[in-house]
Motif scaffolding. Structure first.
Motif, PDB file in Angstrom:
ATOM      1  N   GLY A 124      33.781   9.413   6.051  1.00  0.00           N
ATOM      2  CA  GLY A 124      34.864   8.783   6.185  1.00  0.00           C
ATOM      3  C   GLY A 124      35.815   8.751   5.356  1.00  0.00           C
ATOM      4  O   GLY A 124      35.991   9.040   4.356  1.00  0.00           O
ATOM      5  N   LEU A 125      37.225   8.508   5.754  1.00  0.00           N
ATOM      6  CA  LEU A 125      38.346   7.528   5.072  1.00  0.00           C
ATOM      7  C   LEU A 125      38.258   5.926   4.279  1.00  0.00           C
ATOM      8  O   LEU A 125      38.412   5.826   2.967  1.00  0.00           O
ATOM      9  N   ARG A 126      36.828   5.381   4.828  1.00  0.00           N
ATOM     10  CA  ARG A 126      36.646   4.277   4.360  1.00  0.00           C
ATOM     11  C   ARG A 126      35.437   4.543   3.403  1.00  0.00           C
ATOM     12  O   ARG A 126      34.475   4.665   3.320  1.00  0.00           O
ATOM     13  N   PHE A 127      35.496   3.750   1.888  1.00  0.00           N
ATOM     14  CA  PHE A 127      34.661   3.942   1.708  1.00  0.00           C
ATOM     15  C   PHE A 127      33.188   2.249   2.067  1.00  0.00           C
ATOM     16  O   PHE A 127      33.660   1.262   2.140  1.00  0.00           O
ATOM     17  N   VAL A 128      32.006   3.084   1.720  1.00  0.00           N
ATOM     18  CA  VAL A 128      30.661   3.140   2.207  1.00  0.00           C
ATOM     19  C   VAL A 128      30.244   2.671   1.422  1.00  0.00           C
ATOM     20  O   VAL A 128      30.242   2.946   0.079  1.00  0.00           O
ATOM     21  N   SER A 129      29.716   0.652   1.246  1.00  0.00           N
ATOM     22  CA  SER A 129      28.614  -0.036  -0.308  1.00  0.00           C
ATOM     23  C   SER A 129      27.611   0.308   0.656  1.00  0.00           C
ATOM     24  O   SER A 129      27.204  -0.074   1.951  1.00  0.00           O
ATOM     25  N   GLN A 130      26.823  -0.528   0.196  1.00  0.00           N
ATOM     26  CA  GLN A 130      25.182  -1.320   0.125  1.00  0.00           C
ATOM     27  C   GLN A 130      25.531  -2.226   1.356  1.00  0.00           C
ATOM     28  O   GLN A 130      24.632  -2.318   1.849  1.00  0.00           O
ATOM     29  N   ARG A 131      26.558  -3.000   1.798  1.00  0.00           N
ATOM     30  CA  ARG A 131      26.672  -4.242   2.143  1.00  0.00           C
ATOM     31  C   ARG A 131      26.662  -3.177   3.667  1.00  0.00           C
ATOM     32  O   ARG A 131      26.399  -4.118   4.727  1.00  0.00           O
ATOM     33  N   ASP A 132      26.980  -2.151   4.414  1.00  0.00           N
ATOM     34  CA  ASP A 132      27.731  -1.662   5.426  1.00  0.00           C
ATOM     35  C   ASP A 132      25.794  -0.637   5.813  1.00  0.00           C
ATOM     36  O   ASP A 132      25.905  -0.349   6.239  1.00  0.00           O
ATOM     37  N   LEU A 133      24.609  -1.529   5.196  1.00  0.00           N
ATOM     38  CA  LEU A 133      23.044  -0.812   5.969  1.00  0.00           C
ATOM     39  C   LEU A 133      22.814  -1.476   6.505  1.00  0.00           C
ATOM     40  O   LEU A 133      23.298  -2.894   6.984  1.00  0.00           O
ATOM     41  N   LYS A 134      21.915  -1.516   7.621  1.00  0.00           N
ATOM     42  CA  LYS A 134      21.246  -1.719   8.723  1.00  0.00           C
ATOM     43  C   LYS A 134      19.980  -1.142   8.775  1.00  0.00           C
ATOM     44  O   LYS A 134      19.492  -0.396   7.892  1.00  0.00           O
ATOM     45  N   PHE A 135      18.995  -2.609   8.888  1.00  0.00           N
ATOM     46  CA  PHE A 135      17.643  -2.343   8.940  1.00  0.00           C
ATOM     47  C   PHE A 135      17.247  -1.569   9.958  1.00  0.00           C
ATOM     48  O   PHE A 135      16.893  -1.923  11.060  1.00  0.00           O
ATOM     49  N   VAL A 136      16.048  -0.690  10.064  1.00  0.00           N
ATOM     50  CA  VAL A 136      15.263   0.022  11.096  1.00  0.00           C
ATOM     51  C   VAL A 136      14.127   0.501  10.941  1.00  0.00           C
ATOM     52  O   VAL A 136      13.237   0.536   9.886  1.00  0.00           O
TER      53      VAL A 136
ATOM     54  N   TRP B  17       0.944  -1.240  -0.364  1.00  0.00           N
ATOM     55  CA  TRP B  17      -0.249  -0.103  -0.062  1.00  0.00           C
ATOM     56  C   TRP B  17       0.899   1.341   0.641  1.00  0.00           C
ATOM     57  O   TRP B  17       0.161   2.464  -0.631  1.00  0.00           O
ATOM     58  N   GLY B  18       1.930   1.466  -0.386  1.00  0.00           N
ATOM     59  CA  GLY B  18       2.709   2.277   0.196  1.00  0.00           C
ATOM     60  C   GLY B  18       3.513   2.835   1.288  1.00  0.00           C
ATOM     61  O   GLY B  18       3.565   4.008   1.745  1.00  0.00           O
ATOM     62  N   ARG B  19       3.308   1.336   2.795  1.00  0.00           N
ATOM     63  CA  ARG B  19       3.558   2.615   3.426  1.00  0.00           C
ATOM     64  C   ARG B  19       4.920   1.950   3.874  1.00  0.00           C
ATOM     65  O   ARG B  19       5.486   1.075   3.842  1.00  0.00           O
ATOM     66  N   ALA B  20       6.010   3.097   4.817  1.00  0.00           N
ATOM     67  CA  ALA B  20       6.654   2.516   5.109  1.00  0.00           C
ATOM     68  C   ALA B  20       7.130   1.567   6.081  1.00  0.00           C
ATOM     69  O   ALA B  20       5.829   1.789   7.326  1.00  0.00           O
ATOM     70  N   ILE B  21       7.578   0.314   6.037  1.00  0.00           N
ATOM     71  CA  ILE B  21       7.965  -0.547   7.171  1.00  0.00           C
ATOM     72  C   ILE B  21       9.084  -0.711   7.730  1.00  0.00           C
ATOM     73  O   ILE B  21       8.736  -1.023   8.345  1.00  0.00           O
ATOM     74  N   GLY B  22       9.784   0.021   6.793  1.00  0.00           N
ATOM     75  CA  GLY B  22      11.107   0.070   7.373  1.00  0.00           C
ATOM     76  C   GLY B  22      12.222   1.732   6.100  1.00  0.00           C
ATOM     77  O   GLY B  22      12.151   1.133   5.689  1.00  0.00           O
ATOM     78  N   TYR B  23      13.907   1.383   7.087  1.00  0.00           N
ATOM     79  CA  TYR B  23      14.200   2.401   6.495  1.00  0.00           C
ATOM     80  C   TYR B  23      15.957   1.850   6.834  1.00  0.00           C
ATOM     81  O   TYR B  23      16.328   0.316   7.474  1.00  0.00           O
ATOM     82  N   TRP B  24      16.784   1.815   5.460  1.00  0.00           N
ATOM     83  CA  TRP B  24      17.873   1.092   4.942  1.00  0.00           C
ATOM     84  C   TRP B  24      19.039   2.189   5.266  1.00  0.00           C
ATOM     85  O   TRP B  24      19.052   3.221   4.878  1.00  0.00           O
ATOM     86  N   VAL B  25      19.787   2.146   6.446  1.00  0.00           N
ATOM     87  CA  VAL B  25      20.273   2.964   6.644  1.00  0.00           C
ATOM     88  C   VAL B  25      21.842   2.672   6.937  1.00  0.00           C
ATOM     89  O   VAL B  25      22.204   1.518   7.502  1.00  0.00           O
ATOM     90  N   TYR B  26      22.872   3.840   7.051  1.00  0.00           N
ATOM     91  CA  TYR B  26      24.761   3.303   6.921  1.00  0.00           C
ATOM     92  C   TYR B  26      24.709   3.412   8.377  1.00  0.00           C
ATOM     93  O   TYR B  26      24.169   4.275   8.380  1.00  0.00           O
ATOM     94  N   LYS B  27      25.671   2.392   8.456  1.00  0.00           N
ATOM     95  CA  LYS B  27      26.166   2.925   9.768  1.00  0.00           C
ATOM     96  C   LYS B  27      27.218   3.751  10.136  1.00  0.00           C
ATOM     97  O   LYS B  27      27.356   4.057  11.526  1.00  0.00           O
ATOM     98  N   SER B  28      27.013   3.925   9.214  1.00  0.00           N
ATOM     99  CA  SER B  28      28.318   5.289   9.872  1.00  0.00           C
ATOM    100  C   SER B  28      28.279   6.807   8.264  1.00  0.00           C
ATOM    101  O   SER B  28      27.716   6.038   7.715  1.00  0.00           O
ATOM    102  N   HIS B  29      28.725   8.126   8.291  1.00  0.00           N
ATOM    103  CA  HIS B  29      28.741   8.525   7.151  1.00  0.00           C
ATOM    104  C   HIS B  29      28.610   8.273   5.653  1.00  0.00           C
ATOM    105  O   HIS B  29      30.291   8.004   6.061  1.00  0.00           O
ATOM    106  N   PRO B  30      28.341   8.000   5.080  1.00  0.00           N
ATOM    107  CA  PRO B  30      28.776   7.707   3.618  1.00  0.00           C
ATOM    108  C   PRO B  30      30.193   8.640   3.222  1.00  0.00           C
ATOM    109  O   PRO B  30      30.781   8.224   1.995  1.00  0.00           O
ATOM    110  N   THR B  31      30.268   9.808   3.566  1.00  0.00           N
ATOM    111  CA  THR B  31      31.322  11.147   2.850  1.00  0.00           C
ATOM    112  C   THR B  31      31.833  11.416   3.868  1.00  0.00           C
ATOM    113  O   THR B  31      32.230  12.344   3.267  1.00  0.00           O
TER     114      THR B  31
END
Length: 492
Positions: A212-224, A196-210
């Protein structure tokens, strides 16, 4: 059909048909037809396709202008101060008994626990709650959206720091990736949606993507889960998932104002540096041998040191002194700037007087502007309360009920988290006139004292306690106040 059409139809049906066809061709909206003199935009993409293409670049430009443009920073501060204010949006608990009265004892317990929690409401313990509100409102207005994770109860490695085990984690919009979309899993722009288009969760990076010195990819996402995430956002279209900055429609104008003012400022600065030249008349009078030369015979530049009241008598025959006039400062700058700022303020929803710091005008004109403008601030406050403040309070009451503030048995179920949210009050231009107006409304019975106190941004209960305590202390010292005299005379 008008009488003429009926007459033509009676004598010449074919002519009547042509008249009808011609009238149908003329019956269209001019705004729907492009022309050589008017552009026509045909982008009919859906709301989420448009936000995918423009939300992030607009957010970046808005942040750049906030950092480098005084008007932009002032406009954001104006909106934040009028939506949240110096003390934040106040909360007045209103749990109810069965007879409809407010359960004062339970309300006081909640308010005391809330005051303790407001000192350290978020996970870093750096910001009190009114500052958290200002940070959230600033991000919401500038970036178009922000996120906050609700963390109740026992959380690994987290010290809540307050009596009620409840904290907030503030999250920038960058932490939920716009580019993360998986239609097969129902993920759109980092948000998990149901059918129905209702939000049931959000995929959030564990650290700010831009950040830090380390490259952040979609594997670093967590589900909230959505039940633990707040998402205030500016939504323009039905079905839109992510928000777009309020500066979207005014960024181009802001950049033009910034560039224009900088050009005029540089031109005025150059004009302030007096520059002169020597104008020579008839070429026959020009004698190159008369110019000063160095030891090798090369011409030397002439230098004339200007001083106040000096007399120049070193000019050769036919020469005269000329000054370069750049026509700066431009006398039309103020008028042009005022017009641009009025359009900018109208598009952003801020007060022109507050943005430009131009307070010229009569009392009536300033009050009319304030009254009309305050509706915009009130709408923003209502949105911010509904999307951010109210969910936090309701979750706080739920957690407090399990820890330090159990719900009394005589509180009607479902009303334990009822509250009145007190936003910023409309400031007074002429305090005497405003006060007399409220006084007449109260005396005529068209308004209550509590309503007037709330419109001034105060809690009626706190005001009554302060007045009662102050009068008690004054009586102990045998002091008589003007307010006591007015109260005693009105009760006779």
């Amino acid at each position: 059909m008008n009488p003429i059409d009926r007459l033509v139809e009676y004598f010449a049906p074919q002519a009547a048909l042509k008249r009808h066809a011609a009238r149908q061709v003329l019956a269209y909206y001019e705004a729907a037809r492009p022309s050589r003199k008017r552009k026509f935009y045909r982008d009919n993409a859906g709301p989420n396709r448009q936000t995918e293409q423009g939300a992030v670049p607009i957010r970046i430009q808005a942040r750049h202008l906030e950092q480098n443009h005084d008007l932009t920073r002032g406009a954001i501060r104006t909106l934040v101060n009028n939506v949240v204010g110096p003390g934040g949006i106040g909360i007045e608990p209103q749990p109810r008994r069965a007879d409809g009265s407010i359960h004062e004892e339970y309300a006081n317990i909640l308010l005391e626990a809330w005051r303790d929690w407001s000192r350290k409401p978020e996970v870093t313990h750096r910001h009190h709650f009114s500052k958290v509100q200002r940070i959230a409102a600033r991000s919401w207005i500038r970036d178009g959206e922000m996120f906050a994770q609700i963390l109740p109860g026992r959380v690994p490695f987290l010290d809540h720091g307050t009596r009620v085990p409840f904290s907030l984690e503030l999250i920038e919009a960058d932490m939920v990736p716009f580019e993360f979309t998986d239609e097969g899993r129902g993920i759109r722009q980092g948000v998990q949606l149901n059918q129905w288009g209702r939000a049931i969760g959000y995929w959030v990076y564990k650290s700010h993507p831009t950040d830090g010195l380390r490259f952040v990819s979609q594997r670093d996402l967590k589900f909230v889960p959505a039940s633990r995430m707040l998402h205030p956002a500016f939504i323009d279209r039905i079905g839109q998932v992510r928000g777009v900055s309020e500066f979207a429609s005014v960024i181009t104008r802001l950049e033009d104002i910034k560039d224009y003012e900088e050009s005029e400022r540089v031109a005025a600065k150059i004009a302030a540096m007096l520059t002169a030249y020597v104008k020579r008349g008839n070429p026959d009078l020009y004698d190159p041998n008369a110019l000063p030369r160095d030891e090798e015979g090369n011409p030397l530049p002439r230098e004339i040191n200007f001083q106040p009241g000096m007399v120049i008598d070193t000019l050769n025959m036919g020469e005269e002194i000329g000054l370069i006039d750049s026509k700066r400062p431009n006398p039309n700058v103020v008028t042009f700037r005022q017009g641009q700022l009025k359009a900018f303020a109208a598009g952003l929803g801020a007060s022109y007087s507050s943005v430009s710091r131009d307070y010229d005008g009569t009392y009536s004109a300033q009050r009319q502007e304030l009254v009309e403008q305050w509706v915009h601030y009130a709408v923003l406050t209502d949105d911010f309360v509904g999307d951010f403040i109210q969910p936090i309070w309701e979750e706080f009451v739920n957690v407090a009920a399990l820890s330090v503030a159990p719900v009394p048995a005589d509180v009607v179920p479902g009303t334990e988290n009822d509250a009145s949210y007190i936003g910023q009050s409309m400031p007074w231009i002429d305090p005497l006139k405003e006060a007399m107006g409220y006084l007449r409304l109260v005396r005529a019975g068209f308004a209550s004292e509590a309503e007037v106190i709330r419109k001034r941004g105060r809690n009626p209960k706190d005001v009554l306690e302060q007045i009662s305590d102050f009068r008690k202390r004054a009586k102990e010292r045998d002091l008589t106040l003007d307010s006591d005299a007015s109260v005693s005379s009105s009760t006779r």
